[in-house]
Design an enzyme around this catalytic site. Structure first.
Site, PDB file in Angstrom:
ATOM      1  N   HIS A  59       0.477  -1.021   0.095  1.00 18.59           N
ATOM      2  CA  HIS A  59       0.073  -0.073  -0.590  1.00 18.59           C
ATOM      3  C   HIS A  59       0.478   1.174  -0.078  1.00 18.59           C
ATOM      4  O   HIS A  59       1.487   0.916   0.006  1.00 18.59           O
ATOM      5  CB  HIS A  59      -0.726   0.233   1.376  1.00 18.59           C
ATOM      6  CG  HIS A  59      -1.941  -0.704   1.861  1.00 18.59           C
ATOM      7  ND1 HIS A  59      -3.306  -1.174   0.114  1.00 18.59           N
ATOM      8  CD2 HIS A  59      -1.757  -2.433   1.789  1.00 18.59           C
ATOM      9  CE1 HIS A  59      -3.634  -2.662   0.550  1.00 18.59           C
ATOM     10  NE2 HIS A  59      -3.016  -2.888   1.630  1.00 18.59           N
ATOM     11  N   CYS A 107      -1.366   1.192  -4.410  1.00 17.10           N
ATOM     12  CA  CYS A 107      -1.764   2.134  -4.946  1.00 17.10           C
ATOM     13  C   CYS A 107      -1.410   3.443  -4.159  1.00 17.10           C
ATOM     14  O   CYS A 107       0.009   3.608  -4.036  1.00 17.10           O
ATOM     15  CB  CYS A 107      -3.128   2.340  -3.424  1.00 17.10           C
ATOM     16  SG  CYS A 107      -2.290   1.974  -2.028  1.00 17.10           S
TER      17      CYS A 107
END
Length: 119
Positions: free
Chosen positions: A53, A102
């Site tokens: 992430h 992301c």
């Protein structure tokens, strides 16, 4: 892993599951130090794949919170660890970096595949 092995590349996986930001940084340095001990004639390239992430230019470890925004800088903490200055056995060798992460608030809504021209 299978694609790289199919291409006759040596694949080394870290033994980290859900690491903290500092553990990610330490693993990158450990891998770099291992490469530095190799004879440059024993390999032709290096590839690093990272999945995490994050936000644009950074990845987060499991310890990321608003109160502890410790992030891994992809340029400084990953890519620069394999520069000629810090890893001279890679001089004149390709370095491939693959990041699957992301990018914070940048949403990618994709496309409708049935409406695209394939050729």
């Amino acid at each position: 892993k299978e694609v790289f092995a199919y291409l006759n590349l040596i694949v080394e996986e870290p033994f980290l599951i859900d690491p903290t930001a500092n553990e990610i940084k330490e693993e990158v340095i450990r891998f770099r130090n291992k490469i530095k001990q190799e004879d440059p004639k024993n390999f032709d390239m290096m590839a690093v794949c990272v999945m995490a992430h994050g936000k644009e230019g950074f990845i987060a470890g499991k310890d990321f919170t608003q109160a502890n925004p410790n992030l891994v800088d992809l340029r400084e903490d990953v890519m620069q660890m394999f520069s000629n200055e810090k890893c001279n056995v890679l001089d004149k060798k390709p370095r491939l970096f693959f990041f699957q992460a992301c990018r914070g608030e940048k949403w990618d809504f994709g496309i409708n595949a049935s409406n695209t021209n394939r050729w």
